[in-house]
Design a protein around this motif. Structure first.
Motif, PDB file in Angstrom:
ATOM      1  N   SER A 341      -0.990 -18.412  18.412  1.00  0.00           N
ATOM      2  CA  SER A 341      -1.876 -19.770  18.629  1.00  0.00           C
ATOM      3  C   SER A 341      -3.573 -19.319  17.963  1.00  0.00           C
ATOM      4  CB  SER A 341      -2.195 -20.205  19.955  1.00  0.00           C
ATOM      5  OG  SER A 341      -2.782 -21.303  19.703  1.00  0.00           O
ATOM      6  N   GLU A 355       0.850 -26.570  17.359  1.00  0.00           N
ATOM      7  CA  GLU A 355       1.155 -26.915  18.789  1.00  0.00           C
ATOM      8  C   GLU A 355       2.888 -27.367  18.936  1.00  0.00           C
ATOM      9  OE1 GLU A 355      -1.159 -27.332  21.566  1.00  0.00           O
ATOM     10  OE2 GLU A 355      -2.057 -25.893  20.275  1.00  0.00           O
ATOM     11  N   HIS A 360       4.038 -27.907  22.380  1.00  0.00           N
ATOM     12  CA  HIS A 360       3.699 -28.645  23.158  1.00  0.00           C
ATOM     13  C   HIS A 360       3.297 -29.550  23.684  1.00  0.00           C
ATOM     14  CE1 HIS A 360       0.243 -24.515  23.536  1.00  0.00           C
ATOM     15  NE2 HIS A 360       1.354 -24.467  25.203  1.00  0.00           N
TER      16      HIS A 360
END
Length: 411
Positions: A341, A355, A360
């Motif tokens: 990330s 994401e 997520h």
């Protein structure tokens, strides 16, 4: 139908059949015999009778079964029978307890079956099953559910906390409350001895982020991982975690039937957010899996365990592989997600794409879900990431950096 549309009582069968669930459980008067119809937020329906306890004169509730298993006719007859018992000075709940003892094990197993029937995620069910078999049932299983005390529940919580399993202790509080809540609804007890356990819960140690590496630390780590002494199954799983930024548990339980060329389709039942997830596989991962297939291709799982007890490699296998190359407490499977990330964002890849790759949850309508729209973008992003890791391992040049920057600009 909405309950606001109810026009008359007693409630007609068509009303009972069509009443819709709401965000919270609600109770509607049937319209006779102090009989009430309950609609849970899940859509399940049941009957309860309100009566005054002969010993105290206080109002109480008694469950008399689910609908449609128990018809309105049966429920009315049962409500009238309960009213007669009360008139004779007999508490119907106390009478039921005398007629039939309900051990905690029975209440807990019925609650667990409900979880299965409602399609809870496999990972969640495995966690519940482990807690039941190793914590709750050994401590409480043989006791009648209405005889369990607050002290019994507190001692169970303390035993879990003493081994440092604070996350399990928190889940235990939730699950105990649900078991006793269901037992109350079924009329097997009137009290929930697991309430307020949070007030005496031990304070867990301050949570630390998963150890992970920053870009300058990656070349040595990647070269060490290439020379890993771990077995092929574990090495391949470790590389798959590193190159796809997937959760280690998701990788460990990956199945060959989920792999479709250079795409890995993970069903919602396995996902933390209960949504299907699609993972683009970089060329390097595809090659690794083809090398692994002759060894484990006849198994259901990509990374099978070595014994009957555990069908896949252990939850410590990947971290142990990192520890064996000198990265104990410096890099973990979950930490590789932080590494990916950070590196992807620092190099300019869009946040939404990162994401989505990490699975997520997005807020609002967008959470329903941009994943499919981003698949081609994520495919290019994760191939870039995997190639970039290889370049770091061999020693990245200024020319390499320019090429990688151009690939980002092209999306």
């Amino acid at each position: 139908m909405k309950r606001s549309a109810i026009k008359r009582r007693p409630l007609a069968d068509t009303v009972l059949q069509t009443l819709e669930a709401e965000a919270k459980e609600y109770r509607e008067s049937y319209g006779a015999d102090r009989l009430y119809f309950i609609v849970a937020s899940s859509g399940r329906k049941r009957w309860e009778v309100r009566y005054k306890k002969p010993s105290t004169g206080k109002w109480a509730w008694m469950g008399i079964g689910g609908y449609p298993d128990r018809s309105a006719k049966f429920a009315r007859q049962e409500a009238q029978r309960i009213a007669q018992l009360v008139a004779d000075g007999i508490d119907p709940v106390q009478q039921r307890r005398g007629d039939e003892a309900h051990p905690f094990s029975e209440a807990a197993e019925a609650w667990y079956r409900d979880k299965q029937d409602r399609g809870r995620a496999e990972k969640t069910l495995r966690g519940i099953r482990y807690w039941l078999d190793n914590d709750a049932l050994p401590a409480l299983g043989a006791q009648p559910v209405d005889k369990i005390s607050r002290g019994d529940c507190a001692r169970l919580q303390e035993a879990i906390e003493k081994r440092g399993a604070f996350n399990t202790a928190e889940k235990s509080r939730t699950w105990l409350n649900q078991v006793f809540g269901r037992a109350i609804a079924m009329g097997h007890t009137e009290n929930n001895p697991a309430s307020n356990l949070a007030d005496i819960a031990a304070q867990p140690p301050q949570e630390q982020r998963y150890p992970h590496l920053m870009e300058p630390e990656l070349p040595d780590f990647l070269r060490a991982l290439e020379q890993s002494p771990s077995k092929l199954v574990v090495r391949t799983a470790a590389w798959m975690v590193v190159r796809t930024a997937s959760r280690p548990g998701m990788v460990r339980w990956a199945e060959w039937s989920e792999i479709d060329g250079n795409v890995w389709r993970v069903p919602a039942a396995k996902m933390k957010m209960r949504r299907d997830h699609v993972v683009p596989l970089p060329d390097q991962v595809v090659a690794d899996l083809e090398a692994l297939r002759p060894m484990t291709g006849r198994s259901r799982y990509l990374f099978p365990g070595e014994g009957a007890v555990t069908p896949v490699i252990s939850d410590m296998a990947i971290n142990t592989a990192f520890a064996r190359i000198g990265y104990r407490r410096r890099m973990t499977g979950h930490g590789s997600r932080h590494t990916a990330s950070t590196l992807l964002r620092e190099h300019g890849w869009p946040k939404d794409h990162v994401e989505a790759q990490l699975a997520h949850k997005e807020a609002g309508v967008a959470g329903v879900y941009n994943q499919a729209n981003y698949l081609e973008h994520r495919r290019r992003m994760m191939q870039w990431y995997s190639d970039y890791l290889d370049a770091l391992a061999r020693g990245i040049s200024d020319e390499d950096k320019a090429v990688f920057k151009q690939r980002i600009e092209q999306g």
